[in-house]
Every structure is written in C-alpha cells, then in structure tokens.
Design a protein around this motif. Structure first.
Motif, short mmCIF file in Angstrom:
data_model
loop_
_atom_site.label_atom_id
_atom_site.label_comp_id
_atom_site.label_asym_id
_atom_site.label_seq_id
_atom_site.Cartn_x
_atom_site.Cartn_y
_atom_site.Cartn_z
N ARG A 192 48.27 47.55 38.54
CA ARG A 192 46.91 47.02 38.50
C ARG A 192 46.90 45.58 38.98
NH1 ARG A 192 43.59 48.60 33.73
NH2 ARG A 192 43.58 46.36 33.38
N GLU A 193 45.73 45.10 39.36
CA GLU A 193 45.63 43.75 39.90
C GLU A 193 46.02 42.69 38.88
OE1 GLU A 193 42.51 41.07 42.58
OE2 GLU A 193 41.81 42.91 41.59
N ASP A 194 45.79 42.96 37.59
CA ASP A 194 46.12 41.99 36.55
C ASP A 194 47.49 42.24 35.91
OD1 ASP A 194 45.47 44.34 35.29
OD2 ASP A 194 44.09 43.45 33.84
N GLU A 195 48.28 43.15 36.49
CA GLU A 195 49.60 43.45 35.94
C GLU A 195 50.63 43.59 37.06
OE1 GLU A 195 49.11 46.98 33.63
OE2 GLU A 195 48.21 45.93 31.92
N GLU A 235 49.29 35.54 46.95
CA GLU A 235 48.13 34.68 47.11
C GLU A 235 47.52 34.80 48.49
OE1 GLU A 235 51.73 32.62 48.51
OE2 GLU A 235 51.20 33.66 46.65
N GLU A 244 44.94 51.18 41.60
CA GLU A 244 46.24 50.51 41.58
C GLU A 244 46.81 50.41 42.99
OE1 GLU A 244 47.95 52.02 37.27
OE2 GLU A 244 47.93 53.41 38.98
#
Length: 225
Positions: free
Chosen positions: A184-187, A196, A94
C-alpha cells in the motif's frame, strides 16, 4: 558570487557523460587525424571530470572503456540506453515491488529494453520474469531522464508503464530479485529507490487518475542543474 549555481557530483557525472558522448560520436564520423586527436583530448577531459565526481576507475581506464564503444557512422552515434519500468497495480490499490538482489533496494520491476520487443512487450516480460505476475499494459506514465534525476550513473531514458495485474502468483526471480510483494502507499518497504520521484505518479495511475504522460521539461541551457 552568491548567485553562482551549485555543482553536485551528479552534475559532474552528467556533464562528463555528455562530453564523452559528443567525443565518441565525433570519432565515429570523422576520418581527419586532427579532429580525432581533438576528440580524444575531449574524452580525456571527460574522464578527469568523472574521476572528480568519485569514479572508482582511473582516467585512462575510463577512456579505454569509452573507446571500446566507438563505432563508424550511424552505428557510432552515442545515445542513452533505454530501460523499461512497470508500475503494476491490483484491485486493492497496491503496487508490485521487487527487492533487487544486487543492491537490496526495492523498486518497481524494470530492465533493459530488448531488441525485437516493443517497449510495452518488455514491460510485460520483465514483470513475469521478476515477480511471477501476469499483467496487461494500461498506458504510459512517463519518460524519465536517469542522469538528470540522479538515479543512474550512466546515460539512460526510463520508459515507465502503468500495468494491471491479471493473473499469476508471486515468485521472486532466483538471480535478479531477493523478494517481491504487494504494498500500500502508506506501507512501502525500505530501502526504496527514488520513491519521491516516481511514487506520486505511480499511485495516481493505480488510482485511475487521468494524467498526461510525464516528461522532464526542457531547461535553458540544458546543462544547468
């Protein structure tokens, strides 16, 4: 005419700051009255460009503020400010992010470079002050041009370090941050500043991918978008 390069407000800001820097440096290195008049004219043009880009200040106000930074000799040479950022990862992969109190946006811990500290020492200090987390510096992720990347309206270079958490407990700074957390990368939280641009590099470092330090490649000429 279809091939003419487009011009954005950020381009105008970048060009304005470049001209203002050249003019202020010239004022710091000349005793010629004629040259000083020419440099002051350049400064006025730079201010007009900045107003056209959407400045909240009038041209005369901008010129007055820029003139306050004019020094003599080497002390008057205009350079970008230096910011230090810290991408801190933990054993769960994380990233440590802070919500800035002034804007409400989320970003990795970052702050101005302090005299008397090395850049890596500033990274450790900023993380501890803004989040309560103790960390060690693993390596340099990259050196980013803030004006070129559009995340700054003043000239600055950002040195971004990869760090590893080694202790401490989450505690938001009472003045600088309104919240802190591991993500986390997706949260990732929202609003998130410029993910970006730095996100892929940050999580590649946290995963342990072997990547060379990133830098903004040279342009020819450098004033093009």
């Amino acid at each position: 005419m279809d091939d003419a390069p487009s011009c954005t407000p950020q381009d105008l800001i970048r060009w304005s700051e470049a001209l203002a820097g050249i003019a202020r440096t010239g004022l710091g290195f000349t005793d010629s009255l004629y040259e000083r008049e020419r440099f002051e004219e350049v400064l006025a043009v730079a201010a007009d460009i900045r107003v056209a880009a959407g400045s909240h200040f009038e041209s005369d106000t901008l010129v007055d503020e820029w003139m306050k930074g004019v020094g003599a000799g080497v002390a008057g040479y205009q350079t970008p400010k230096v910011a230090i950022g810290a991408v801190v990862g933990n054993d769960e992969g994380e990233i440590l992010l802070v919500q800035r109190a002034d804007s409400g946006v989320w970003l990795y811990p970052t702050g101005w470079a302090d005299i008397g500290y090395s850049p890596a020492e500033v990274a450790i200090k900023e993380v501890a002050e803004e989040t309560g987390i103790e960390c060690e510096v693993v390596g340099l992720i990259g050196v980013l041009d803030g004006l070129r990347r559009g995340f700054s309206r003043i000239p600055l270079y950002s040195l971004v370090f990869h760090c590893r958490a080694v202790g401490g407990a989450l505690a938001a700074h009472p003045l600088e941050t309104s919240d802190v957390g591991w993500f986390r990368e997706d949260e990732l939280p929202s609003p998130l500043a410029g993910a970006e641009s730095w996100g892929p590099m940050a999580f590649a470092a946290i995963r342990g991918d072997a990547l060379p330090p990133h830098f903004d490649p040279p342009r020819d000429p450098p004033w093009r978008t």
